[in-house]
Design a protein around this motif. Sequence first.
Motif, PDB file in Angstrom:
ATOM      1  N   LEU A   1      53.413   9.061  -6.384  1.00  0.00           N
ATOM      2  CA  LEU A   1      53.428   7.744  -7.018  1.00  0.00           C
ATOM      3  C   LEU A   1      54.806   7.111  -6.948  1.00  0.00           C
ATOM      4  O   LEU A   1      54.937   5.916  -6.657  1.00  0.00           O
ATOM      5  N   GLN A   2      55.855   7.895  -7.197  1.00  0.00           N
ATOM      6  CA  GLN A   2      57.191   7.330  -7.242  1.00  0.00           C
ATOM      7  C   GLN A   2      57.625   6.774  -5.879  1.00  0.00           C
ATOM      8  O   GLN A   2      58.326   5.765  -5.820  1.00  0.00           O
ATOM      9  N   VAL A   3      57.209   7.408  -4.803  1.00  0.00           N
ATOM     10  CA  VAL A   3      57.512   6.879  -3.464  1.00  0.00           C
ATOM     11  C   VAL A   3      56.864   5.508  -3.294  1.00  0.00           C
ATOM     12  O   VAL A   3      57.480   4.568  -2.774  1.00  0.00           O
ATOM     13  N   PHE A   4      55.617   5.387  -3.737  1.00  0.00           N
ATOM     14  CA  PHE A   4      54.911   4.106  -3.654  1.00  0.00           C
ATOM     15  C   PHE A   4      55.602   3.047  -4.515  1.00  0.00           C
ATOM     16  O   PHE A   4      55.805   1.904  -4.082  1.00  0.00           O
ATOM     17  N   LEU A   5      55.970   3.407  -5.741  1.00  0.00           N
ATOM     18  CA  LEU A   5      56.599   2.446  -6.643  1.00  0.00           C
ATOM     19  C   LEU A   5      57.967   1.997  -6.139  1.00  0.00           C
ATOM     20  O   LEU A   5      58.360   0.832  -6.320  1.00  0.00           O
ATOM     21  N   GLN A   6      58.700   2.888  -5.496  1.00  0.00           N
ATOM     22  CA  GLN A   6      59.993   2.500  -4.933  1.00  0.00           C
ATOM     23  C   GLN A   6      59.843   1.422  -3.869  1.00  0.00           C
ATOM     24  O   GLN A   6      60.715   0.567  -3.693  1.00  0.00           O
ATOM     25  N   ALA A   7      58.715   1.450  -3.165  1.00  0.00           N
ATOM     26  CA  ALA A   7      58.458   0.443  -2.129  1.00  0.00           C
ATOM     27  C   ALA A   7      57.952  -0.875  -2.720  1.00  0.00           C
ATOM     28  O   ALA A   7      57.966  -1.905  -2.027  1.00  0.00           O
ATOM     29  N   HIS A   8      57.528  -0.839  -3.989  1.00  0.00           N
ATOM     30  CA  HIS A   8      56.980  -2.040  -4.630  1.00  0.00           C
ATOM     31  C   HIS A   8      57.557  -2.173  -6.037  1.00  0.00           C
ATOM     32  O   HIS A   8      56.860  -1.981  -7.044  1.00  0.00           O
ATOM     33  N   PRO A   9      58.842  -2.512  -6.133  1.00  0.00           N
ATOM     34  CA  PRO A   9      59.520  -2.557  -7.437  1.00  0.00           C
ATOM     35  C   PRO A   9      59.001  -3.642  -8.376  1.00  0.00           C
ATOM     36  O   PRO A   9      59.313  -3.614  -9.572  1.00  0.00           O
ATOM     37  N   SER A  10      58.212  -4.583  -7.876  1.00  0.00           N
ATOM     38  CA  SER A  10      57.699  -5.646  -8.745  1.00  0.00           C
ATOM     39  C   SER A  10      56.556  -5.155  -9.642  1.00  0.00           C
ATOM     40  O   SER A  10      56.198  -5.829 -10.614  1.00  0.00           O
ATOM     41  N   ILE A  11      55.988  -3.990  -9.329  1.00  0.00           N
ATOM     42  CA  ILE A  11      54.896  -3.457 -10.145  1.00  0.00           C
ATOM     43  C   ILE A  11      55.452  -2.970 -11.481  1.00  0.00           C
ATOM     44  O   ILE A  11      56.382  -2.166 -11.523  1.00  0.00           O
ATOM     45  N   LYS A  12      54.863  -3.461 -12.560  1.00  0.00           N
ATOM     46  CA  LYS A  12      55.285  -3.043 -13.899  1.00  0.00           C
ATOM     47  C   LYS A  12      54.552  -1.766 -14.268  1.00  0.00           C
ATOM     48  O   LYS A  12      53.359  -1.626 -13.980  1.00  0.00           O
ATOM     49  N   THR A  13      55.245  -0.837 -14.914  1.00  0.00           N
ATOM     50  CA  THR A  13      54.657   0.471 -15.181  1.00  0.00           C
ATOM     51  C   THR A  13      54.863   0.911 -16.626  1.00  0.00           C
ATOM     52  O   THR A  13      55.755   0.420 -17.322  1.00  0.00           O
ATOM     53  N   LYS A  14      54.029   1.857 -17.028  1.00  0.00           N
ATOM     54  CA  LYS A  14      54.231   2.552 -18.303  1.00  0.00           C
ATOM     55  C   LYS A  14      53.782   3.993 -18.120  1.00  0.00           C
ATOM     56  O   LYS A  14      52.713   4.260 -17.567  1.00  0.00           O
ATOM     57  N   ASN A  15      54.597   4.920 -18.602  1.00  0.00           N
ATOM     58  CA  ASN A  15      54.330   6.342 -18.500  1.00  0.00           C
ATOM     59  C   ASN A  15      53.677   6.842 -19.784  1.00  0.00           C
ATOM     60  O   ASN A  15      54.256   6.743 -20.872  1.00  0.00           O
ATOM     61  N   TYR A  16      52.463   7.381 -19.657  1.00  0.00           N
ATOM     62  CA  TYR A  16      51.751   7.975 -20.795  1.00  0.00           C
ATOM     63  C   TYR A  16      51.848   9.494 -20.626  1.00  0.00           C
ATOM     64  O   TYR A  16      50.868  10.167 -20.304  1.00  0.00           O
ATOM     65  N   SER A  17      53.024  10.017 -20.833  1.00  0.00           N
ATOM     66  CA  SER A  17      53.314  11.416 -20.551  1.00  0.00           C
ATOM     67  C   SER A  17      52.404  12.353 -21.340  1.00  0.00           C
ATOM     68  O   SER A  17      52.311  12.265 -22.572  1.00  0.00           O
ATOM     69  N   GLY A  18      51.727  13.243 -20.605  1.00  0.00           N
ATOM     70  CA  GLY A  18      50.849  14.215 -21.241  1.00  0.00           C
ATOM     71  C   GLY A  18      49.447  13.711 -21.512  1.00  0.00           C
ATOM     72  O   GLY A  18      48.618  14.461 -22.052  1.00  0.00           O
ATOM     73  N   ALA A  19      49.134  12.474 -21.142  1.00  0.00           N
ATOM     74  CA  ALA A  19      47.802  11.927 -21.428  1.00  0.00           C
ATOM     75  C   ALA A  19      46.721  12.629 -20.619  1.00  0.00           C
ATOM     76  O   ALA A  19      45.576  12.723 -21.065  1.00  0.00           O
ATOM     77  N   GLY A  20      47.069  13.095 -19.420  1.00  0.00           N
ATOM     78  CA  GLY A  20      46.094  13.784 -18.578  1.00  0.00           C
ATOM     79  C   GLY A  20      45.406  12.834 -17.620  1.00  0.00           C
ATOM     80  O   GLY A  20      45.134  11.672 -17.961  1.00  0.00           O
ATOM     81  N   HIS A  21      45.106  13.317 -16.431  1.00  0.00           N
ATOM     82  CA  HIS A  21      44.553  12.437 -15.401  1.00  0.00           C
ATOM     83  C   HIS A  21      43.207  11.844 -15.800  1.00  0.00           C
ATOM     84  O   HIS A  21      42.984  10.634 -15.662  1.00  0.00           O
ATOM     85  N   GLU A  22      42.298  12.653 -16.282  1.00  0.00           N
ATOM     86  CA  GLU A  22      40.976  12.161 -16.654  1.00  0.00           C
ATOM     87  C   GLU A  22      40.976  11.530 -18.042  1.00  0.00           C
ATOM     88  O   GLU A  22      40.304  10.522 -18.276  1.00  0.00           O
ATOM     89  N   ARG A  23      41.736  12.116 -18.958  1.00  0.00           N
ATOM     90  CA  ARG A  23      41.705  11.669 -20.350  1.00  0.00           C
ATOM     91  C   ARG A  23      42.509  10.401 -20.601  1.00  0.00           C
ATOM     92  O   ARG A  23      42.359   9.786 -21.657  1.00  0.00           O
ATOM     93  N   ILE A  24      43.318   9.999 -19.645  1.00  0.00           N
ATOM     94  CA  ILE A  24      44.190   8.847 -19.890  1.00  0.00           C
ATOM     95  C   ILE A  24      43.392   7.596 -20.220  1.00  0.00           C
ATOM     96  O   ILE A  24      43.817   6.774 -21.037  1.00  0.00           O
ATOM     97  N   ILE A  25      42.199   7.436 -19.636  1.00  0.00           N
ATOM     98  CA  ILE A  25      41.419   6.225 -19.921  1.00  0.00           C
ATOM     99  C   ILE A  25      40.788   6.275 -21.309  1.00  0.00           C
ATOM    100  O   ILE A  25      40.232   5.277 -21.770  1.00  0.00           O
ATOM    101  N   LYS A  26      40.882   7.428 -21.984  1.00  0.00           N
ATOM    102  CA  LYS A  26      40.398   7.549 -23.361  1.00  0.00           C
ATOM    103  C   LYS A  26      41.523   7.339 -24.373  1.00  0.00           C
ATOM    104  O   LYS A  26      41.264   7.272 -25.581  1.00  0.00           O
ATOM    105  N   SER A  27      42.757   7.259 -23.898  1.00  0.00           N
ATOM    106  CA  SER A  27      43.909   7.129 -24.777  1.00  0.00           C
ATOM    107  C   SER A  27      43.844   5.828 -25.576  1.00  0.00           C
ATOM    108  O   SER A  27      43.729   4.738 -25.010  1.00  0.00           O
ATOM    109  N   ALA A  28      43.928   5.944 -26.899  1.00  0.00           N
ATOM    110  CA  ALA A  28      43.900   4.751 -27.746  1.00  0.00           C
ATOM    111  C   ALA A  28      45.082   3.845 -27.434  1.00  0.00           C
ATOM    112  O   ALA A  28      44.954   2.607 -27.455  1.00  0.00           O
ATOM    113  N   GLU A  29      46.228   4.445 -27.135  1.00  0.00           N
ATOM    114  CA  GLU A  29      47.410   3.654 -26.796  1.00  0.00           C
ATOM    115  C   GLU A  29      47.187   2.884 -25.507  1.00  0.00           C
ATOM    116  O   GLU A  29      47.503   1.693 -25.416  1.00  0.00           O
ATOM    117  N   LEU A  30      46.643   3.548 -24.499  1.00  0.00           N
ATOM    118  CA  LEU A  30      46.405   2.861 -23.231  1.00  0.00           C
ATOM    119  C   LEU A  30      45.363   1.760 -23.400  1.00  0.00           C
ATOM    120  O   LEU A  30      45.539   0.644 -22.875  1.00  0.00           O
TER     121      LEU A  30
END
Length: 287
Positions: free
Chosen positions: A246-275
């Motif tokens: 992901l970081q290689v991709f983001l370095q090529a496209h710095p205009s993309i805004k991001t947020k890190n949900y550390s520890g949310a998990g690949h599948e569970r991230i869409i269940k995150s109340a914060e997300l």
Amino acid sequence: MKKLKRIVQDVKTLVTENMPNELNTLLWQLICYPPKIPLRLQQEQLLAKAENFSVIVDDPYFTNQRLQVNCFKWGNGSTRVLISHGWGSKAMDFDGLINALKENPNLQIIAFDAPANGSSEGDLSNLLLFANAVKAVIAAKGEPDIAIGHSFGTMANVSALTDLCITPKLLISIAPFILLQENFIRSMTAVGVPADAQQAFLDDFKSRYGIYPSEYAMQKLYKFDDTLNHWLAYDELDTMLPDAYLQVFLQAHPSIKTKNYSGAGHERIIKSAELIADVADKVNEAL
């Protein structure tokens, strides 16, 4: 899940017995079979409130048939939101987000089960079928103002929107899929497939599709310029999609805004109340 477990066990057996031709045939099932998880009660309740429709996607890759793709819509607002789920997932896995977005009367929320996923027809699937399902939904309901994707669905969104020359007002990518070939290799390595058998599968892929799966990489598919409003959510600890990709991709496209949900998990991230709250805010801001 029972079928996937059986495929994995059969792959391990063929590796042990050194049967390369049979192994290569079975690897197509290992790579292209998305497991199906039944709906939970709250998902069934949300589904009951949807307007159901379907689209048709041609499948020249596995069945040589036309597949029915089941689709769902909530709301009749003027702003169209398209949601694309990930591999081995389904529209209703976004139940928390859909319920949050339903609170906004200005939205029309559209989701679908990709070919061979959820309730849609098919047994095996691939990126092209996912992307063609996105295109078919757009053809049926119109261009999305906002496109949301998770994992494999992010790559399908990018592929389809690029092919259709559509730039949405907002693109949201959650735990995005970045490199197809590397994912294939990780899947085969995880069940003990030796390097020569892995290469034989990749060569067979090229013979069928005309290109190696390495061509299906976000870096190559992504054609949007820096004017696109693109927000990307990820988990730096994601064990399914390494953060280095992901970081290689983001370095090529710095205009993309991001947020890190550390520890949310690949599948569970869409269940995150914060997300879910953040995505709802991003959608409201784009209106």
